[in-house]
Design a protein around this motif. Structure first.
Motif, PDB file in Angstrom:
ATOM      1  N   TRP A  10       0.815  -1.207   0.000  1.00 55.16           N
ATOM      2  CA  TRP A  10       0.000   0.000   0.000  1.00 55.16           C
ATOM      3  C   TRP A  10       0.851   1.260   0.000  1.00 55.16           C
ATOM      4  CZ3 TRP A  10      -5.312   0.594   2.521  1.00 55.16           C
ATOM      5  CH2 TRP A  10      -6.157  -0.389   2.041  1.00 55.16           C
ATOM      6  N   ARG A  11       2.144   1.126   0.234  1.00 56.61           N
ATOM      7  CA  ARG A  11       3.000   2.298   0.205  1.00 56.61           C
ATOM      8  C   ARG A  11       3.533   2.488  -1.198  1.00 56.61           C
ATOM      9  NH1 ARG A  11       6.933   2.489   5.274  1.00 56.61           N
ATOM     10  NH2 ARG A  11       7.573   4.293   4.089  1.00 56.61           N
ATOM     11  N   ALA A  12       3.532   3.721  -1.687  1.00 55.00           N
ATOM     12  CA  ALA A  12       3.942   3.984  -3.071  1.00 55.00           C
ATOM     13  C   ALA A  12       5.455   4.087  -3.158  1.00 55.00           C
ATOM     14  CB  ALA A  12       3.302   5.271  -3.567  1.00 55.00           C
ATOM     15  N   GLU A  13       6.157   3.013  -2.707  1.00 51.48           N
ATOM     16  CA  GLU A  13       7.593   2.961  -2.773  1.00 51.48           C
ATOM     17  C   GLU A  13       8.012   1.573  -3.200  1.00 51.48           C
ATOM     18  OE1 GLU A  13       8.270   6.000   0.995  1.00 51.48           O
ATOM     19  OE2 GLU A  13       9.216   4.053   0.970  1.00 51.48           O
ATOM     20  N   VAL A  14       9.224   1.488  -3.688  1.00 52.33           N
ATOM     21  CA  VAL A  14       9.774   0.197  -4.088  1.00 52.33           C
ATOM     22  C   VAL A  14      10.992  -0.071  -3.219  1.00 52.33           C
ATOM     23  CG1 VAL A  14      10.914  -1.076  -5.926  1.00 52.33           C
ATOM     24  CG2 VAL A  14       8.941   0.371  -6.435  1.00 52.33           C
ATOM     25  N   ASP A 157       1.040   7.854  10.093  1.00 56.63           N
ATOM     26  CA  ASP A 157       0.768   6.544   9.507  1.00 56.63           C
ATOM     27  C   ASP A 157       0.190   6.724   8.114  1.00 56.63           C
ATOM     28  OD1 ASP A 157       0.212   3.937   8.950  1.00 56.63           O
ATOM     29  OD2 ASP A 157      -1.146   3.621  10.641  1.00 56.63           O
ATOM     30  N   ASP A 158       0.828   6.117   7.089  1.00 50.40           N
ATOM     31  CA  ASP A 158       0.321   6.258   5.728  1.00 50.40           C
ATOM     32  C   ASP A 158      -0.613   5.116   5.348  1.00 50.40           C
ATOM     33  OD1 ASP A 158       2.093   4.196   5.441  1.00 50.40           O
ATOM     34  OD2 ASP A 158       3.122   5.013   3.692  1.00 50.40           O
ATOM     35  N   ASP A 159      -0.959   4.267   6.278  1.00 46.30           N
ATOM     36  CA  ASP A 159      -1.916   3.192   6.007  1.00 46.30           C
ATOM     37  C   ASP A 159      -3.308   3.729   6.248  1.00 46.30           C
ATOM     38  OD1 ASP A 159      -3.066   0.780   5.468  1.00 46.30           O
ATOM     39  OD2 ASP A 159      -2.653  -0.067   7.444  1.00 46.30           O
ATOM     40  N   HIS A 188       1.058  13.316   0.048  1.00 44.67           N
ATOM     41  CA  HIS A 188       0.860  12.086   0.815  1.00 44.67           C
ATOM     42  C   HIS A 188       1.702  10.947   0.257  1.00 44.67           C
ATOM     43  CE1 HIS A 188      -1.173   8.949   3.107  1.00 44.67           C
ATOM     44  NE2 HIS A 188      -1.257   8.258   1.987  1.00 44.67           N
ATOM     45  N   TRP A 189       1.758  10.859  -1.071  1.00 41.33           N
ATOM     46  CA  TRP A 189       2.513   9.776  -1.691  1.00 41.33           C
ATOM     47  C   TRP A 189       3.998  10.100  -1.769  1.00 41.33           C
ATOM     48  CZ3 TRP A 189      -0.731   6.202  -1.207  1.00 41.33           C
ATOM     49  CH2 TRP A 189      -2.097   6.380  -1.502  1.00 41.33           C
ATOM     50  N   ILE A 190       4.343  11.372  -1.777  1.00 32.51           N
ATOM     51  CA  ILE A 190       5.751  11.758  -1.836  1.00 32.51           C
ATOM     52  C   ILE A 190       6.421  11.542  -0.481  1.00 32.51           C
ATOM     53  CG2 ILE A 190       7.341  13.695  -2.159  1.00 32.51           C
ATOM     54  CD1 ILE A 190       5.331  14.851  -4.160  1.00 32.51           C
ATOM     55  N   GLU A 191       5.736  11.919   0.582  1.00 34.40           N
ATOM     56  CA  GLU A 191       6.334  11.854   1.905  1.00 34.40           C
ATOM     57  C   GLU A 191       5.994  10.530   2.592  1.00 34.40           C
ATOM     58  OE1 GLU A 191       4.803  15.371   3.686  1.00 34.40           O
ATOM     59  OE2 GLU A 191       6.027  16.705   2.459  1.00 34.40           O
ATOM     60  N   TYR A 210       3.040   5.155 -11.124  1.00 31.91           N
ATOM     61  CA  TYR A 210       2.651   3.770 -11.400  1.00 31.91           C
ATOM     62  C   TYR A 210       2.117   3.095 -10.143  1.00 31.91           C
ATOM     63  CZ  TYR A 210       3.119  -1.236 -12.228  1.00 31.91           C
ATOM     64  OH  TYR A 210       2.867  -2.585 -12.297  1.00 31.91           O
ATOM     65  N   ASN A 211       2.850   3.222  -9.024  1.00 31.33           N
ATOM     66  CA  ASN A 211       2.453   2.583  -7.785  1.00 31.33           C
ATOM     67  C   ASN A 211       1.102   3.087  -7.282  1.00 31.33           C
ATOM     68  OD1 ASN A 211       4.748   0.997  -7.642  1.00 31.33           O
ATOM     69  ND2 ASN A 211       5.892   2.484  -6.441  1.00 31.33           N
ATOM     70  N   VAL A 212       0.895   4.404  -7.363  1.00 28.54           N
ATOM     71  CA  VAL A 212      -0.357   4.977  -6.875  1.00 28.54           C
ATOM     72  C   VAL A 212      -1.532   4.537  -7.734  1.00 28.54           C
ATOM     73  CG1 VAL A 212      -1.603   7.124  -6.421  1.00 28.54           C
ATOM     74  CG2 VAL A 212       0.810   6.946  -5.819  1.00 28.54           C
ATOM     75  N   ILE A 213      -1.354   4.534  -9.055  1.00 31.16           N
ATOM     76  CA  ILE A 213      -2.432   4.092  -9.939  1.00 31.16           C
ATOM     77  C   ILE A 213      -2.786   2.638  -9.667  1.00 31.16           C
ATOM     78  CG2 ILE A 213      -3.029   3.563 -12.338  1.00 31.16           C
ATOM     79  CD1 ILE A 213      -1.510   6.078 -13.150  1.00 31.16           C
ATOM     80  N   MET A 214      -1.774   1.788  -9.493  1.00 38.50           N
ATOM     81  CA  MET A 214      -2.047   0.391  -9.200  1.00 38.50           C
ATOM     82  C   MET A 214      -2.758   0.230  -7.858  1.00 38.50           C
ATOM     83  SD  MET A 214      -1.549  -1.828 -11.428  1.00 38.50           S
ATOM     84  CE  MET A 214      -0.860  -1.905 -13.079  1.00 38.50           C
TER      85      MET A 214
END
Length: 325
Positions: A10-14, A157-159, A188-191, A210-214
């Protein structure tokens, strides 16, 4: 799919190379200690069809198939991502509107998880109340366990709760370019939240998009059709998006593996798998492209061709924990 990997997805990171197991297991330990149950809200059901998968493949195949690794039994073929995503958008636009879940309703998911170098598949069933205040799961004895979510109002918390994700999603524009610009600039997705002891990662804008769209496409059964179609069209605008046919999830189902082209020395390729006809999200697969070694070890932690996969078997909005839709 356990609670820990749900949070990571759920986090927009790899994850950094070499961290595929270290960070998840540390998260899992911390999560178990805290008693937190995180639930992966997956995956969006798209109704309607735009021809068969075979017909799509015939019109979009590239000349040469990709060679699978020695431990992988799948045989994948590269497709034209622009054609596939245009078809997905058309199917999505024909879907019927679904009612917005009530805060007191629950999201139920049943998932499979198959670790690399193992023939064992783990099944998990989870429920999460839409307002995020409670979660439930089946214990080892098969009994339903219901409890509060750990510190659900934590500002760091980003969840987000399902309801909070839904609110962010419905605030997005349906113009693909405007949609892409908004999610790329969303702080929100950057931090996001940072795990203690893990360095912040500077994720490229196209990978974050890509991560956020998915993530949003995983909003099973709740996304407005026009917005869902815009998601697929926006995904087609993201540089580096690729699609392979014949990628299997943990249940053995073959689908369209969507992935982001990254650095040439990346040890793994992560697929998000869609049904080739309905474009329903089936699961995820991580494929090792070369042997990977943990620091200081001469034995590979994962060999070339190893596969870690998940599968979504059920996802439904229900009125109470224990119901399965």
């Amino acid at each position: 799919m356990d609670d820990l990997r749900s949070l990571r997805e759920w986090r927009a990171e790899v994850p950094e190379p070499g961290q595929e197991w270290i960070v998840p297991q540390r998260r899992r330990l911390l999560t178990r200690i805290r008693g937190r149950r995180r639930v992966l809200v997956r995956r969006l059901l798209v109704v309607g069809a735009l021809g068969t998968a075979a017909a799509l493949a015939l019109t979009t195949l590239w000349p040469e198939p990709l060679a699978p690794g020695p431990a992988s039994t799948q045989s994948v073929v590269r497709l034209d991502s622009s054609v596939v995503l245009a078809g997905a958008a058309e199917v999505a636009s024909r879907r019927m509107n679904a009612p917005v879940p009530l805060p007191t309703q629950w999201h139920y998911t049943k998932t499979l998880d198959k670790q690399p170098n193992s023939d064992t598949t783990t099944t998990d069933e989870h429920w999460r109340r839409y307002d995020g205040m409670q979660a439930a799961s089946l214990g080892e004895d098969g009994e339903l366990q219901v409890g509060p979510v750990w510190n659900p109002m934590d500002a760091n918390d980003d969840d987000l709760s399902p309801q909070q994700y839904d609110a962010k999603l419905r605030d997005l524009p349906t113009d693909p370019r405007k949609l892409l610009a908004k999610i790329t600039a969303d702080r929100h997705w950057i931090e996001g939240a940072r795990e203690e002891g893990v360095a912040a990662q500077d994720v490229p804008a196209n990978l974050r998009a890509y991560n956020v769209i998915m993530l949003y496409l995983s909003r099973y059964g709740t996304m407005p059709p026009k917005l869902e179609a815009a998601m697929f069209r926006a995904l087609a605008l993201v540089p580096g998006v690729r699609i392979d046919q014949g990628v299997r999830d943990a249940a053995g189902r073959s689908g369209l593996g969507v992935w982001m082209e990254g650095p040439g020395d990346a040890p793994t390729r992560r697929y998000d798998i869609l049904d080739a006809r309905t474009y329903r999200y089936l699961g995820r697969q991580t494929l090792w492209l070369r042997d990977q070694f943990m620091s200081g070890s001469s034995t590979p932690s994962a060999r070339k061709g190893a596969v870690w996969s998940t599968a979504l078997l059920a996802s439904a909005i229900v009125d109470r924990p224990g119901e399965k839709g």
